[in-house]
Design an enzyme around this catalytic site. Structure first.
Site, PDB file in Angstrom:
ATOM      1  N   THR A 150      -0.459 -13.043   5.449  1.00  0.00           N
ATOM      2  CA  THR A 150      -0.173 -11.616   5.262  1.00  0.00           C
ATOM      3  C   THR A 150       0.831 -11.455   4.138  1.00  0.00           C
ATOM      4  O   THR A 150       1.614 -12.367   3.859  1.00  0.00           O
ATOM      5  CB  THR A 150       0.404 -10.971   6.541  1.00  0.00           C
ATOM      6  OG1 THR A 150       0.629  -9.576   6.295  1.00  0.00           O
ATOM      7  CG2 THR A 150       1.729 -11.586   6.966  1.00  0.00           C
TER       8      THR A 150
ATOM      9  N   LYS B 137       5.596  -7.775   9.405  1.00  0.00           N
ATOM     10  CA  LYS B 137       4.798  -8.566  10.350  1.00  0.00           C
ATOM     11  C   LYS B 137       5.388  -9.967  10.494  1.00  0.00           C
ATOM     12  O   LYS B 137       5.473 -10.498  11.590  1.00  0.00           O
ATOM     13  CB  LYS B 137       3.357  -8.698   9.854  1.00  0.00           C
ATOM     14  CG  LYS B 137       2.487  -7.520  10.190  1.00  0.00           C
ATOM     15  CD  LYS B 137       1.042  -7.847   9.861  1.00  0.00           C
ATOM     16  CE  LYS B 137       0.172  -6.625   9.964  1.00  0.00           C
ATOM     17  NZ  LYS B 137      -1.187  -6.861   9.483  1.00  0.00           N
TER      18      LYS B 137
ATOM     19  N   ASP C 168      -5.484  -9.058  12.463  1.00  0.00           N
ATOM     20  CA  ASP C 168      -6.117  -7.848  11.963  1.00  0.00           C
ATOM     21  C   ASP C 168      -5.996  -6.820  13.070  1.00  0.00           C
ATOM     22  O   ASP C 168      -6.139  -7.149  14.252  1.00  0.00           O
ATOM     23  CB  ASP C 168      -7.579  -8.086  11.611  1.00  0.00           C
ATOM     24  CG  ASP C 168      -8.101  -6.955  10.747  1.00  0.00           C
ATOM     25  OD1 ASP C 168      -7.631  -6.810   9.604  1.00  0.00           O
ATOM     26  OD2 ASP C 168      -8.959  -6.182  11.213  1.00  0.00           O
ATOM     27  N   SER C 169      -5.670  -5.609  12.693  1.00  0.00           N
ATOM     28  CA  SER C 169      -5.384  -4.620  13.730  1.00  0.00           C
ATOM     29  C   SER C 169      -5.827  -3.243  13.287  1.00  0.00           C
ATOM     30  O   SER C 169      -6.173  -3.027  12.126  1.00  0.00           O
ATOM     31  CB  SER C 169      -3.878  -4.619  14.018  1.00  0.00           C
ATOM     32  OG  SER C 169      -3.147  -4.483  12.820  1.00  0.00           O
TER      33      SER C 169
ATOM     34  N   LYS D 173       9.244  -2.384  21.086  1.00  0.00           N
ATOM     35  CA  LYS D 173       7.835  -2.345  20.656  1.00  0.00           C
ATOM     36  C   LYS D 173       7.184  -3.726  20.791  1.00  0.00           C
ATOM     37  O   LYS D 173       6.060  -3.839  21.283  1.00  0.00           O
ATOM     38  CB  LYS D 173       7.714  -1.821  19.218  1.00  0.00           C
ATOM     39  CG  LYS D 173       6.261  -1.565  18.830  1.00  0.00           C
ATOM     40  CD  LYS D 173       6.064  -1.027  17.447  1.00  0.00           C
ATOM     41  CE  LYS D 173       4.606  -1.194  17.050  1.00  0.00           C
ATOM     42  NZ  LYS D 173       4.391  -1.111  15.610  1.00  0.00           N
TER      43      LYS D 173
ATOM     44  N   ARG E 288       0.174  -6.370  18.961  1.00  0.00           N
ATOM     45  CA  ARG E 288       0.444  -7.569  18.159  1.00  0.00           C
ATOM     46  C   ARG E 288       1.358  -8.530  18.918  1.00  0.00           C
ATOM     47  O   ARG E 288       1.127  -9.733  18.943  1.00  0.00           O
ATOM     48  CB  ARG E 288       1.065  -7.177  16.805  1.00  0.00           C
ATOM     49  CG  ARG E 288       1.077  -8.307  15.784  1.00  0.00           C
ATOM     50  CD  ARG E 288       1.446  -7.843  14.393  1.00  0.00           C
ATOM     51  NE  ARG E 288       0.559  -6.820  13.912  1.00  0.00           N
ATOM     52  CZ  ARG E 288       0.826  -5.524  13.893  1.00  0.00           C
ATOM     53  NH1 ARG E 288       1.994  -5.058  14.287  1.00  0.00           N
ATOM     54  NH2 ARG E 288      -0.068  -4.648  13.470  1.00  0.00           N
TER      55      ARG E 288
END
Ligand code: IMP
Length: 200
Positions: free
Chosen positions: A9, A14, A74-75, A180, A186
């Site tokens: 990425t 991330k 991947d989201s 979160k 994720r």
């Protein structure tokens, strides 16, 4: 088993999230850039899993990745009342460079008149890992919520300001990073991946 991980990425946020989750299992994370890998990957899969696999296969084929675990995610956001749009196209919805304030406003506009119980939505995340011996592992998770009526909060990114998470009574952009990570698609998919990697 190598504990060197290259995460496919360019997104710094991330990588930070991934480090927070994987570091306690002794994995050492590097970005593609840190590993000296500069390739453009066309993410033309039809599912999150396909796209995550496309990314890990492309990176694992590079000489700098030999002996490492390559990982990618991947989201996307699925809104039930919009036939699961924007889904796998979440990053490209209304154009890759369009600000999220515009994308979020448009999604809220498209849901005008849709009552609470039909505003259900989820973030989905698939994570793929390619191991030094060529083996592949995939994990997936979701976070279920609803699309709100306005943007709220300034944490997170992307569609977080419009994603209402009922157990906290807040939009995900109002959650701290730690809060979160505990509940996110994720975070959960990464913890599943960590458990899989511990087995090998
Ligand atoms: P990816 O980086 O190619 O996986 O694209 C995923 C896209 O889905 C992002 O650019 C966001 O638009 C959206 N998305 C995925 N996860 C999240 C999240 O945790 N919060 C907000 N938006 C997200």
């Amino acid at each position: 088993m190598s504990k060197q991980v290259i995460f496919a990425t360019g997104n710094k946020g991330k990588v930070k999230e991934i480090e927070m989750i994987l570091a306690d299992a002794g994995f050492e994370i590097r970005t593609m850039k840190e590993a000296g890998i500069r390739i453009d990957i066309v993410e033309d899969g039809k599912t999150y899993e396909e796209n995550a696999l496309i990314k890990v296969r492309a990176v694992a084929a590079q000489p700098q990745a030999q002996g490492c675990i390559v990982m990618a995610d991947d989201s996307g956001l699925e809104i039930d009342a919009l036939g699961k749009e924007p889904g796998v196209y979440s990053a490209r919805y209304l154009g890759e460079d369009t600000p999220y304030s515009v994308k979020n406003a448009e999604l809220i506009r498209r849901l005008e008149g849709v009552p609470d119980e039909k505003r259900t939505a989820r973030f989905v995340c698939a994570i793929a890992a390619k191991l030094p011996d060529g083996g592949e592992i995939i994990t997936r998770s979701t976070i279920e919520g609803r699309i709100g009526y306005e943007e709220k909060g300034s944490n997170g990114f992307g569609y977080d300001p419009i994603f209402y998470y009922p157990p906290y009574g807040k939009h995900t952009a109002e959650l701290s990073e730690e809060e979160k990570n505990q509940v996110s698609h994720r975070g959960k998919a990464l913890r599943l991946m960590k458990e899989e990697l511990k087995k090998i």
